[in-house]
Design an enzyme around this catalytic site. Structure first.
Site, PDB file in Angstrom:
ATOM      1  CG  HIS A  98       0.899  -6.023  -6.291  1.00 43.97           C
ATOM      2  ND1 HIS A  98       1.547  -4.730  -6.543  1.00 43.97           N
ATOM      3  CD2 HIS A  98      -0.047  -5.966  -5.151  1.00 43.97           C
ATOM      4  CE1 HIS A  98       0.780  -3.999  -5.754  1.00 43.97           C
ATOM      5  NE2 HIS A  98       0.089  -4.573  -4.877  1.00 43.97           N
ATOM      6  CG  HIS A 100      -3.687  -7.455  -3.164  1.00 41.05           C
ATOM      7  ND1 HIS A 100      -2.846  -7.146  -1.872  1.00 41.05           N
ATOM      8  CD2 HIS A 100      -3.474  -6.432  -3.722  1.00 41.05           C
ATOM      9  CE1 HIS A 100      -2.285  -6.051  -2.036  1.00 41.05           C
ATOM     10  NE2 HIS A 100      -2.599  -5.621  -2.992  1.00 41.05           N
TER      11      HIS A 100
HETATM   12  P1  AMP Z   1      -1.001  -2.319  -2.965  1.00 38.84           P
HETATM   13  O1  AMP Z   1      -1.690  -1.352  -1.917  1.00 38.84           O
HETATM   14  O2  AMP Z   1      -2.064  -2.841  -3.706  1.00 38.84           O
HETATM   15  O3  AMP Z   1       0.029  -1.651  -3.546  1.00 38.84           O
HETATM   16  O4  AMP Z   1      -0.586  -3.462  -2.049  1.00 38.84           O
HETATM   17  C1  AMP Z   1       0.801  -3.491  -1.728  1.00 38.84           C
HETATM   18  C2  AMP Z   1       1.039  -4.669  -0.636  1.00 38.84           C
HETATM   19  O5  AMP Z   1       2.222  -4.897  -0.727  1.00 38.84           O
HETATM   20  C3  AMP Z   1       0.434  -4.222   0.727  1.00 38.84           C
HETATM   21  O6  AMP Z   1      -0.521  -4.942   0.991  1.00 38.84           O
HETATM   22  C4  AMP Z   1       1.639  -4.467   1.763  1.00 38.84           C
HETATM   23  O7  AMP Z   1       1.371  -4.836   2.814  1.00 38.84           O
HETATM   24  C5  AMP Z   1       2.448  -5.325   0.685  1.00 38.84           C
HETATM   25  N1  AMP Z   1       4.090  -5.220   1.049  1.00 38.84           N
HETATM   26  C6  AMP Z   1       4.883  -4.251   1.292  1.00 38.84           C
HETATM   27  N2  AMP Z   1       5.937  -4.428   1.342  1.00 38.84           N
HETATM   28  C7  AMP Z   1       6.121  -5.963   1.276  1.00 38.84           C
HETATM   29  C8  AMP Z   1       7.137  -6.719   1.745  1.00 38.84           C
HETATM   30  N3  AMP Z   1       8.380  -6.288   1.761  1.00 38.84           N
HETATM   31  N4  AMP Z   1       6.891  -8.278   1.546  1.00 38.84           N
HETATM   32  C9  AMP Z   1       5.428  -8.366   1.510  1.00 38.84           C
HETATM   33  N5  AMP Z   1       4.759  -7.765   1.167  1.00 38.84           N
HETATM   34  C10 AMP Z   1       4.891  -6.298   1.351  1.00 38.84           C
END
Ligand code: AMP
Ligand code: ZN
Length: 138
Positions: A98, A100
């Site tokens: 993903h 950000h």
């Molecule tokens: P990463 O650390 O780059 O894997 O980022 C994962 C992101 O996903 C984090 O910023 C979380 O806050 C976000 N996240 C986790 N679960 C959800 C969810 N159900 N809906 C939206 N964002 C989420």
């Protein structure tokens, strides 16, 4: 389908949608670093990180990043950051690639400080209004 972001892509887990096309879904991060913090995922493939992801899928995600970044500027933010974490040692918590997209206020002029959840919304209404302000500028 055990993957959290595959479930969000399939609509099995709710999200606050920012943008969607045949290839990608963009939705608000649940623990924003800045208000408006958006995630972009591929709907076409599950892959963990950058080096496993086909270039055409990365191109689709990047095209969406351009659209959403432009919308954030049009909506009044002064800049934005694009962050992509790889593997647990790289701070990746969700093993489905993903991007950000993190909007930054006008006049901020500081590098991004990553504190998960540090920009919590006052309530769902504020969250939904910010999402709507980005969507309106797409
Ligand atoms: P990463 O650390 O780059 O894997 O980022 C994962 C992101 O996903 C984090 O910023 C979380 O806050 C976000 N996240 C986790 N679960 C959800 C969810 N159900 N809906 C939206 N964002 C989420
Ligand atoms: Zn997945």
């Amino acid at each position: 389908m055990p993957c959290l972001f595959c479930k969000i892509a399939a609509g099995e887990i709710p999200s606050v949608k920012i943008y969607e096309d045949d290839a990608v879904l963009a939705f608000l991060d649940i623990a924003p670093v800045e208000k408006g913090h958006t995630l972009i995922i591929s709907k076409r493939v599950h892959s963990e990180a950058l080096i496993e992801t086909p270039p055409d899928v990365l191109a689709e995600m990047t095209a969406a990043a351009k659209k959403i970044g432009a919308a954030m500027l049009k909506a009044g933010w002064g800049g934005f950051n694009v962050v992509q974490n790889n593997y647990p040692d790289g701070g990746q918590a969700v093993p489905h690639i993903h991007l950000h997209i993190i909007p930054r206020a006008k006049g901020r002029k500081t590098p991004l400080a990553w504190r998960s959840g540090s920009a919590a919304y006052a309530d769902d209404a504020e969250r939904d209004a910010i999402a709507a302000s980005i969507r309106a500028c797409l």
